[in-house]
Design a protein around this motif. Structure first.
Motif, mmCIF file in Angstrom:
data_model
loop_
_atom_site.group_PDB
_atom_site.id
_atom_site.type_symbol
_atom_site.label_atom_id
_atom_site.label_comp_id
_atom_site.label_asym_id
_atom_site.label_seq_id
_atom_site.Cartn_x
_atom_site.Cartn_y
_atom_site.Cartn_z
ATOM 1 N N MET A 1 0.716 -1.195 0.040
ATOM 2 C CA MET A 1 0.087 0.051 -0.042
ATOM 3 C C MET A 1 0.847 1.331 0.109
ATOM 4 O O MET A 1 0.539 2.157 -0.929
ATOM 5 N N ARG A 2 1.735 1.257 0.934
ATOM 6 C CA ARG A 2 2.758 2.596 1.142
ATOM 7 C C ARG A 2 3.596 2.697 -0.232
ATOM 8 O O ARG A 2 3.456 3.705 -0.625
ATOM 9 N N ARG A 3 4.095 1.651 -0.869
ATOM 10 C CA ARG A 3 4.816 2.082 -1.800
ATOM 11 C C ARG A 3 4.118 2.253 -3.213
ATOM 12 O O ARG A 3 4.576 3.078 -3.691
ATOM 13 N N SER A 4 2.985 1.626 -3.400
ATOM 14 C CA SER A 4 2.283 1.724 -4.656
ATOM 15 C C SER A 4 1.396 2.902 -4.804
ATOM 16 O O SER A 4 1.477 3.656 -5.747
ATOM 17 N N CYS A 5 0.895 3.377 -3.568
ATOM 18 C CA CYS A 5 0.145 4.699 -3.465
ATOM 19 C C CYS A 5 1.063 5.861 -3.747
ATOM 20 O O CYS A 5 0.790 6.822 -4.258
ATOM 21 N N LYS A 6 2.265 5.712 -3.104
ATOM 22 C CA LYS A 6 3.258 6.884 -3.082
ATOM 23 C C LYS A 6 3.856 6.880 -4.591
ATOM 24 O O LYS A 6 3.823 7.927 -4.996
ATOM 25 N N GLN A 7 4.055 5.777 -5.328
ATOM 26 C CA GLN A 7 4.522 6.035 -6.708
ATOM 27 C C GLN A 7 3.525 6.195 -7.622
ATOM 28 O O GLN A 7 3.804 7.179 -8.501
ATOM 29 N N VAL A 8 2.176 5.964 -7.562
ATOM 30 C CA VAL A 8 1.203 6.599 -8.320
ATOM 31 C C VAL A 8 0.934 7.835 -8.101
ATOM 32 O O VAL A 8 0.764 8.617 -9.085
ATOM 33 N N SER A 9 1.045 8.187 -6.847
ATOM 34 C CA SER A 9 0.950 9.772 -6.749
ATOM 35 C C SER A 9 1.925 10.269 -7.473
ATOM 36 O O SER A 9 1.615 11.534 -7.958
ATOM 37 N N LYS A 10 3.089 10.148 -7.269
ATOM 38 C CA LYS A 10 4.320 10.623 -8.027
ATOM 39 C C LYS A 10 4.074 10.660 -9.396
ATOM 40 O O LYS A 10 4.253 11.666 -10.170
ATOM 41 N N TRP A 11 3.681 9.387 -10.117
ATOM 42 C CA TRP A 11 3.279 9.567 -11.562
ATOM 43 C C TRP A 11 2.384 10.393 -12.090
ATOM 44 O O TRP A 11 2.447 11.334 -12.955
ATOM 45 N N ASN A 12 1.350 10.550 -11.045
ATOM 46 C CA ASN A 12 0.064 11.404 -11.397
ATOM 47 C C ASN A 12 0.421 12.936 -11.362
ATOM 48 O O ASN A 12 -0.147 13.716 -12.036
ATOM 49 N N MET B 1 -7.653 -1.238 9.737
ATOM 50 C CA MET B 1 -7.434 -1.119 8.250
ATOM 51 C C MET B 1 -7.825 0.113 7.765
ATOM 52 O O MET B 1 -7.047 0.756 6.996
ATOM 53 N N LEU B 2 -9.039 0.574 8.013
ATOM 54 C CA LEU B 2 -9.682 1.747 7.421
ATOM 55 C C LEU B 2 -8.839 2.947 7.859
ATOM 56 O O LEU B 2 -8.404 3.735 6.993
ATOM 57 N N GLN B 3 -8.501 3.023 8.983
ATOM 58 C CA GLN B 3 -7.400 4.318 9.405
ATOM 59 C C GLN B 3 -6.180 4.035 8.634
ATOM 60 O O GLN B 3 -5.718 5.225 8.460
ATOM 61 N N ARG B 4 -5.678 3.000 8.676
ATOM 62 C CA ARG B 4 -4.644 2.721 8.033
ATOM 63 C C ARG B 4 -4.477 3.216 6.349
ATOM 64 O O ARG B 4 -3.675 3.890 5.997
ATOM 65 N N VAL B 5 -5.704 2.745 5.931
ATOM 66 C CA VAL B 5 -5.959 3.303 4.534
ATOM 67 C C VAL B 5 -5.900 4.914 4.423
ATOM 68 O O VAL B 5 -5.193 5.631 3.407
ATOM 69 N N LYS B 6 -6.587 5.657 5.275
ATOM 70 C CA LYS B 6 -6.663 6.888 5.275
ATOM 71 C C LYS B 6 -5.320 7.487 5.441
ATOM 72 O O LYS B 6 -4.984 8.391 4.791
ATOM 73 N N ASP B 7 -4.649 7.210 6.463
ATOM 74 C CA ASP B 7 -3.317 7.672 6.629
ATOM 75 C C ASP B 7 -2.238 7.393 5.450
ATOM 76 O O ASP B 7 -1.645 8.337 5.170
ATOM 77 N N ILE B 8 -2.338 6.358 4.941
ATOM 78 C CA ILE B 8 -1.419 6.029 3.738
ATOM 79 C C ILE B 8 -1.541 6.922 2.597
ATOM 80 O O ILE B 8 -0.872 7.463 1.735
ATOM 81 N N LEU B 9 -3.138 7.089 2.394
ATOM 82 C CA LEU B 9 -3.501 8.186 1.098
ATOM 83 C C LEU B 9 -3.235 9.267 1.644
ATOM 84 O O LEU B 9 -2.633 10.131 0.935
ATOM 85 N N ALA B 10 -3.295 9.737 2.805
ATOM 86 C CA ALA B 10 -2.687 11.252 3.155
ATOM 87 C C ALA B 10 -1.164 11.317 3.027
ATOM 88 O O ALA B 10 -0.651 12.380 2.560
ATOM 89 N N SER C 1 0.894 9.690 1.148
ATOM 90 C CA SER C 1 1.207 9.723 -0.303
ATOM 91 C C SER C 1 0.472 10.948 -1.219
ATOM 92 O O SER C 1 0.917 10.923 -2.296
ATOM 93 N N ASN C 2 -0.359 11.472 -0.411
ATOM 94 C CA ASN C 2 -0.993 12.527 -1.102
ATOM 95 C C ASN C 2 -1.990 12.127 -2.333
ATOM 96 O O ASN C 2 -1.643 12.532 -3.390
ATOM 97 N N LEU C 3 -2.399 10.993 -2.087
ATOM 98 C CA LEU C 3 -3.259 10.420 -3.267
ATOM 99 C C LEU C 3 -4.860 10.425 -2.866
ATOM 100 O O LEU C 3 -5.156 10.316 -1.818
#
Ligand code: C2E
Ligand code: MG
Ligand code: MG
Ligand code: MG
Length: 279
Positions: free
Chosen positions: A95-106, A130-139, A141-143
């Motif tokens: 989650m961390r790696r792919s969200c960050k990566q896609v945010s960068k590409w975007n 899990m839901l909290q973790r999803v929110k945190d990772i999105l935040a 990664s700025n996704l």
């Protein structure tokens, strides 16, 4: 056991169906290390819209090459990760790696990509965490949540369904999309499907690969496409390998596809190259 095949090439002969396999504890220890040291790789397989001629997303797929065991496929190590609980840490990493990566590409794309991450049943055991973790990772990664999709299999829906439904609804309320992976292989009750908080049916690759040159064996994918349409769901085909499979799907108005015909899962660098060359 692992066997050296000349040079540094190592092939794994590992019987995943045999739980008493003597190698398993060592394989598990190596997996634990790889996850803790984050030496596991994430690859990205493009998702294509053949009507618009665009890449609209990518699926994150884990890759692990162990020094001793060589390439170990997800089919072997994901079940081990699930059995041992390591899947939580692995999920977090992906989650961390792919969200960050896609945010960068975007940041460099006019049409932003969406990233699809595979979720295991274990991810739903503590829904609020899990839901909290999803929110945190999105935040972090700025996704935008709209650019995250989760892929779950039908079997997850069969376990503790009311709580799962509630969790999926919470994800959708955030803006995250929900896709049913390997659809058609898991005996979902069709009447139940219509009340589920899901966005997309992903037709299992076995059905796509059965479609032949003359469009024979195409009854099941066609039925799934029609089912998706009548339930107002998106539909995507995975495992598209042949031009005629693509043409069949397109003729039935299933225009979202993923498969070796377009691209294998790619490293970050290769994905960037693929984006550049794609038209
Ligand atoms: P999946 O999510 O259904 O992923 C599709 C699999 O089909 C991937 O295998 C992909 O590389 C392969 N594939 C894609 N296009 C084609 C094609 O045209 N032809 C053929 N023959 N195969 C194609 P992979 O990467 O080995 O992953 C296998 C399974 O492991 C995945 O199935 C998924 O269930 C699981 N997996 C992979 N990464 C993760 C992860 O990060 N978390 C979890 N929980 N599971 C994962
Ligand atoms: Mg998947
Ligand atoms: Mg699948
Ligand atoms: Mg699968």
């Amino acid at each position: 056991s692992a066997k050296k095949e000349g040079g540094n090439r190592v092939t794994v002969y590992y019987d995943k169906l045999n739980p008493s396999n003597i190698e398993r504890p060592r394989l598990e220890a190596h997996l634990r290390n790889a996850i803790e040291n984050e030496t596991i790789e994430v690859c990205y397989q493009p998702k294509v819209n053949v009507e618009l001629g665009t890449i609209f997303g990518a699926e994150a797929l884990v890759r692990w090459t162990d020094e001793e065991f060589g390439v170990v496929t997800p089919e072997v190590f994901i079940p081990i990760a699930e059995d041992t609980g390591l899947i939580q840490q692995l999920w977090d990493l992906v989650m961390r790696r792919s969200c960050k990566q896609v945010s960068k590409w975007n940041t460099n794309l006019t049409q932003p990509l969406s990233i699809s991450v595979n979720f295991s049943a274990r991810q739903f055991q503590e829904p609020s965490t899990m839901l909290q973790r999803v929110k945190d990772i999105l935040a972090e990664s700025n996704l935008a949540p709209e650019h995250l999709e989760i892929e779950i299999t039908e079997s997850i829906l069969l376990t503790n369904s009311s709580e799962i439904v509630h969790t999926l609804k919470s994800l959708q309320d955030l803006g995250v999309a929900v896709s049913i992976d390997d659809f058609g292989t898991g005996y979902s009750s069709l009447s139940y499907l219509k009340d589920l908080p899901i966005n997309t049916l992903k037709i299992d690759q076995s059905f796509i690969q059965n479609i032949d040159q003359d469009f024979g064996n195409s009854q099941i994918p066609e039925a799934i496409i029609n089912l998706a349409r009548s339930l107002h769901l998106d539909v995507i085909a995975e495992g598209v390998e042949e031009e005629y499979q693509k043409e069949f799907l397109r003729s039935k108005n299933c225009v979202q596809m993923q498969g070796y015909l377009f691209s294998k899962p790619l490293s970050k660098d290769d994905f960037e190259q693929f984006l550049k060359n794609f038209h």
